[in-house]
Design a protein around this motif. Sequence first.
Motif, PDB file in Angstrom:
ATOM      1  N   ASP A  70       0.737  -1.204   0.084  1.00 40.51           N
ATOM      2  CA  ASP A  70      -0.019  -0.020  -0.075  1.00 40.51           C
ATOM      3  C   ASP A  70       0.849   1.231  -0.017  1.00 40.51           C
ATOM      4  OD1 ASP A  70      -2.263  -1.505  -0.225  1.00 40.51           O
ATOM      5  OD2 ASP A  70      -2.394  -1.590   2.168  1.00 40.51           O
ATOM      6  N   GLY A  71       1.775   1.199  -0.781  1.00 42.22           N
ATOM      7  CA  GLY A  71       2.865   2.323  -0.734  1.00 42.22           C
ATOM      8  C   GLY A  71       3.801   2.759   0.476  1.00 42.22           C
ATOM      9  N   LYS A  72       3.551   1.856   1.487  1.00 42.23           N
ATOM     10  CA  LYS A  72       4.071   2.400   2.747  1.00 42.23           C
ATOM     11  C   LYS A  72       5.578   2.327   3.015  1.00 42.23           C
ATOM     12  CE  LYS A  72       0.154   0.838   5.604  1.00 42.23           C
ATOM     13  NZ  LYS A  72      -0.483  -0.172   6.511  1.00 42.23           N
ATOM     14  N   LEU A  73       6.196   1.300   2.180  1.00 39.97           N
ATOM     15  CA  LEU A  73       7.624   1.061   2.240  1.00 39.97           C
ATOM     16  C   LEU A  73       8.556   1.968   1.169  1.00 39.97           C
ATOM     17  CD1 LEU A  73       7.416  -2.796   2.573  1.00 39.97           C
ATOM     18  CD2 LEU A  73       7.787  -1.240   4.437  1.00 39.97           C
ATOM     19  N   PRO A  74       9.581   2.545   1.755  1.00 36.56           N
ATOM     20  CA  PRO A  74      10.307   3.061   0.866  1.00 36.56           C
ATOM     21  C   PRO A  74      11.163   2.645  -0.355  1.00 36.56           C
ATOM     22  CG  PRO A  74      11.591   2.942   2.734  1.00 36.56           C
ATOM     23  CD  PRO A  74      10.317   2.390   3.062  1.00 36.56           C
TER      24      PRO A  74
END
Lengths: 327, 327
Positions: free
Chosen positions: A68-72
Amino acid sequence: MESLEKKQYELDFTKIRESVRVFAPATVANMICGFDILGFAVDYPGDEVAMYRVEEPGVRIRTIVGDDGKLPLDADRNTVSACVKMLLAHLGIQDELGIEIELTKHMPIGSGLGSSSASTVAGLFAVNSLLGNPLSKEELMPFCVEGERLACGHGHADNVAPALMGGITLVRGYQPLDVIKLPVPDELYAGIVFPQVDVPTRDARQLIKEKVLLKDAVTQWGNIAGLIAGLYERDYALISRSMHDVLIEPTRAILIPEFYEMKRIALAAGALSFGISGSGPSVVAIARGKEVAEQAASFIQQHLTQCEIESLKYVSSVNVDGPKLLD
Amino acid sequence: MESLEKKQYELDFTKIRESVRVFAPATVANMICGFDILGFAVDYPGDEVAMYRVEEPGVRIRTIVGDDGKLPLDADRNTVSACVKMLLAHLGIQDELGIEIELTKHMPIGSGLGSSSASTVAGLFAVNSLLGNPLSKEELMPFCVEGERLACGHGHADNVAPALMGGITLVRGYQPLDVIKLPVPDELYAGIVFPQVDVPTRDARQLIKEKVLLKDAVTQWGNIAGLIAGLYERDYALISRSMHDVLIEPTRAILIPEFYEMKRIALAAGALSFGISGSGPSVVAIARGKEVAEQAASFIQQHLTQCEIESLKYVSSVNVDGPKLLD
């Protein structure tokens, strides 16, 4: 870190593979009574890392799926790539090799199921496989602990140890790191339910008191000792009597909705024990046999649905293998 | 006490013996890292109880040898006779039977070697033998714990459990009493030295803080778990790495003269571990093989002699049998 001391590894560049794909498992840290020392791996969920050797030197993340786009995506900030870079640097080949990474998260982040550990272990197992396995699993372990430190600020091993070694692991101590594989009774199953509420690990740790009553600590270590004996003896009754957490659960349970009702439901369904997985909010029913684990988890999920709390459910035996090559 | 609930035992008065003589062993409680839960029995020293059936109903002490006049002869105040009376009352035959007791102490009182437990266990094992063994060892255990409560104010089982069951025991918990026999590696020996200074158990307990740091408790239960695994695996290196007490020893060692020098001597002699037996002042070197245990204990005793501290020395394997009938 003593265990990360320089050592000569046999590296044969002709043996480096073009690509590998690796699965590493979710883990249930603490195993209810063994705060910060015990944990076990499950068959699923888990994370997947695909790793490709490329011409251009350096380590890069190509894609991350399921986060969900949380990790860099920044290779220095993403735990998987940072761990890979650390291992390459340790081997003295950081400037020679080009590696690109695809990370697929098949498990929720912040669930108490060792999400970052699964990614760390998948990444390090993958790069070691790509290089033709210069390091043993035991030698990879300190790098996994360093990865955990990068990911969550603490170099705990209670998730990475079972994720890497498989089975049930005891982290006896850290100076030096001492990981012991414990026996796994065949019929031991976990029914895991993840209520989709947010409990960050850092908050869950901060709730815990710095000091505890010695008499409670004695109760806790009596139970820990009983659990270890129960695992060796394959004595499910002893395992059940021993899996009680009098120290951490009373505090952390506050953060988990319906905790005591879920516990009642699990034990009524015949579970040997019930408690928090890691720092939560996932909960786990430990059962003898798949059927009981399945029932306990289903009944819990039904209850959460009635309370309008969404949840995920996983039923698994203990995964004795740890990470594995796919394809 | 739940475990002392009334139960029908098969009593056959024709099977009651005229006399028995019983030896019960000294014990090393805590086993260095397992405060209040672990303990083991040794071959010697120990206490001896001779018990005679007589005409006149009631329980009486005839003689006590080796106690320097410290123990009461009053049958209601002496632990051995009080325990025997408790068991007879439980069986409903306190007014029918006449029993006289000779107690011979072969071990020092207040040494940290479970002196009162050895007497209690010898007495209860003796009366049960005299009656034709109506109770199993497991059934005798709660009476032994009650005896310990009479003797020292606390119903701890960490000395009576190994004294009665033999071997290495884990007292997992008390509600209900849950005693587990652990495996005994063949080559495990204890070199015990009793420096003849006075450390009453009550004082040694009072020194201990009520609260401990959770991080220290985690270190302690990691070691306890490692020790249990080490015993099952017969892994002497793991046993050695695990037998450290970070919680109790730092406080209690203050009461024991030359403690840290004795520790240095024991480890230099090759002992796996060294620590306090029970609440002290006896100390114990745990060793692989009799020779190392013997050397460690001898070197310690030589050092104490140089310091003008008198001491007693015992070298023994783990006693796996517990109490035994003599003659």
